[in-house]
Design a protein around this motif. Structure first.
Motif, PDB file in Angstrom:
ATOM      1  N   LEU A   1       0.839  -1.189   0.000  1.00 39.57           N
ATOM      2  CA  LEU A   1       0.000   0.000   0.000  1.00 39.57           C
ATOM      3  C   LEU A   1       0.880   1.247   0.000  1.00 39.57           C
ATOM      4  CD1 LEU A   1      -1.172  -2.234   2.333  1.00 39.57           C
ATOM      5  CD2 LEU A   1      -3.158  -0.749   2.073  1.00 39.57           C
ATOM      6  N   PHE A   2       0.464   2.268  -0.774  1.00 38.25           N
ATOM      7  CA  PHE A   2       1.194   3.538  -0.772  1.00 38.25           C
ATOM      8  C   PHE A   2       0.201   4.675  -1.000  1.00 38.25           C
ATOM      9  CE2 PHE A   2       0.946   2.388  -5.174  1.00 38.25           C
ATOM     10  CZ  PHE A   2       0.869   3.580  -5.884  1.00 38.25           C
ATOM     11  N   SER A   3       0.649   5.892  -0.656  1.00 35.58           N
ATOM     12  CA  SER A   3      -0.193   7.090  -0.759  1.00 35.58           C
ATOM     13  C   SER A   3      -1.494   6.920   0.007  1.00 35.58           C
ATOM     14  CB  SER A   3      -0.493   7.423  -2.232  1.00 35.58           C
ATOM     15  OG  SER A   3       0.690   7.693  -2.934  1.00 35.58           O
ATOM     16  N   PHE A   4      -1.411   6.276   1.171  1.00 35.89           N
ATOM     17  CA  PHE A   4      -2.630   6.052   1.956  1.00 35.89           C
ATOM     18  C   PHE A   4      -2.954   7.282   2.803  1.00 35.89           C
ATOM     19  CE2 PHE A   4       1.058   4.076   3.967  1.00 35.89           C
ATOM     20  CZ  PHE A   4       1.134   4.767   5.159  1.00 35.89           C
ATOM     21  N   ILE A   5      -4.216   7.313   3.249  1.00 37.26           N
ATOM     22  CA  ILE A   5      -4.698   8.443   4.046  1.00 37.26           C
ATOM     23  C   ILE A   5      -4.903   7.978   5.483  1.00 37.26           C
ATOM     24  CG2 ILE A   5      -6.576  10.115   4.326  1.00 37.26           C
ATOM     25  CD1 ILE A   5      -7.112   9.817   1.332  1.00 37.26           C
ATOM     26  N   GLY A   6      -4.484   8.803   6.448  1.00 34.85           N
ATOM     27  CA  GLY A   6      -4.685   8.469   7.853  1.00 34.85           C
ATOM     28  C   GLY A   6      -3.421   7.898   8.478  1.00 34.85           C
ATOM     29  N   PRO A   7      -3.456   7.692   9.807  1.00 36.32           N
ATOM     30  CA  PRO A   7      -2.271   7.179  10.513  1.00 36.32           C
ATOM     31  C   PRO A   7      -1.969   5.738  10.131  1.00 36.32           C
ATOM     32  CG  PRO A   7      -4.166   7.284  11.985  1.00 36.32           C
ATOM     33  CD  PRO A   7      -4.581   7.955  10.720  1.00 36.32           C
TER      34      PRO A   7
END
Length: 247
Positions: free
Chosen positions: A82-88
């Motif tokens: 996973l990359f460019s994810f949103i959130g902590p």
């Protein structure tokens, strides 16, 4: 993505179509295998078979309801990137682990996890659950060769005697032959009568001293009149009506 080199089949899940072809081509170059493409919003409608991919790459990790689906789509020991994810990253890692992924690691704006090295839903016998043929036959009964015991032989004559009904009367509250404080069943009166009878019998004394010899030696008002002879000092139970007579 050099760590994914040599993987034969990958799935790229995208959200932004800008430069999509370029990113897919980079993944093909890094792995050297085939790459399928799916939109993140269409993933729940997809019909990929279980164990279809060696690698799944997600451009934006907003898949809280689909991580289990991704786990099924991966082959045993398959990778999730996973990359460019949103959130902590911490909450995202927890969500991934709860879905069944292992070996989760965090990089710079990336997360990588792995499916266990076995198929989802598979089972294996534990070492301590192996059958031991000799142990299973310990309690085996052959049937015809066994001598059975007659149940009647387990009882002696004393066991077959019927109990005295008088001794079976107990208080419904205490469960014993002992009256409760507010006894209304008659047990209190019965026990009191027995107590008085026993006390009066113990206190009964002979005026002549010959009562134990029998009726031939007893006077006409003897309380033991009509009773068989008994040994000197032996306790004799008198009827209630005789206890009221004068000795």
């Amino acid at each position: 993505m050099e760590q994914f080199k040599g993987l034969q089949k990958s799935l790229y899940i995208w959200t932004d179509s800008a430069d999509l072809d370029k990113r897919v081509e980079q993944l093909k170059t890094a792995t050297g295998g085939e790459v399928a493409v799916e939109n993140v919003h269409r993933l729940s409608f997809s019909s990929y078979a279980n164990s279809s991919f060696d690698l799944i790459v997600i451009e934006c990790a907003q898949l809280t309801d689909n991580y289990v689906k991704l786990l099924h789509m991966l082959k045993p020991s398959g990778k999730l990137h996973l990359f460019s994810f949103i959130g902590p990253a911490s909450s995202l890692l927890q969500e991934i682990k709860l879905s069944g992924f292992i070996n989760c690691s965090e990089g710079t704006d990336t997360l990588t996890a792995e499916k266990p090295g076995y198929e989802t839903g598979s089972s294996a016998r534990l070492s301590f659950a192996k059958k031991n043929a000799s142990a299973l036959n310990v309690w085996k009964i052959s049937g015809d060769d066994e001598e059975l015991i007659d149940e009647e032989d387990l009882l002696d004559e004393e066991d077959k005697q019927k109990p005295d009904p008088a001794g079976l009367k107990v208080c419904s509250t205490t469960g014993k032959r002992k009256a409760c404080r507010n006894c209304s069943c008659g047990l209190a009166e019965e026990l009191e009568s027995e107590k008085q009878t026993a006390t009066a019998s113990e206190n009964a004394k002979s005026s002549c001293g010959n009562c134990y010899l029998g009726d031939a030696f007893r006077c006409s008002t003897c309380p033991y009149l009509g009773m068989p002879a008994f040994k000197p000092g032996e306790k004799v139970q008198l009827a209630d009506n005789l206890l009221k007579s004068d000795i």
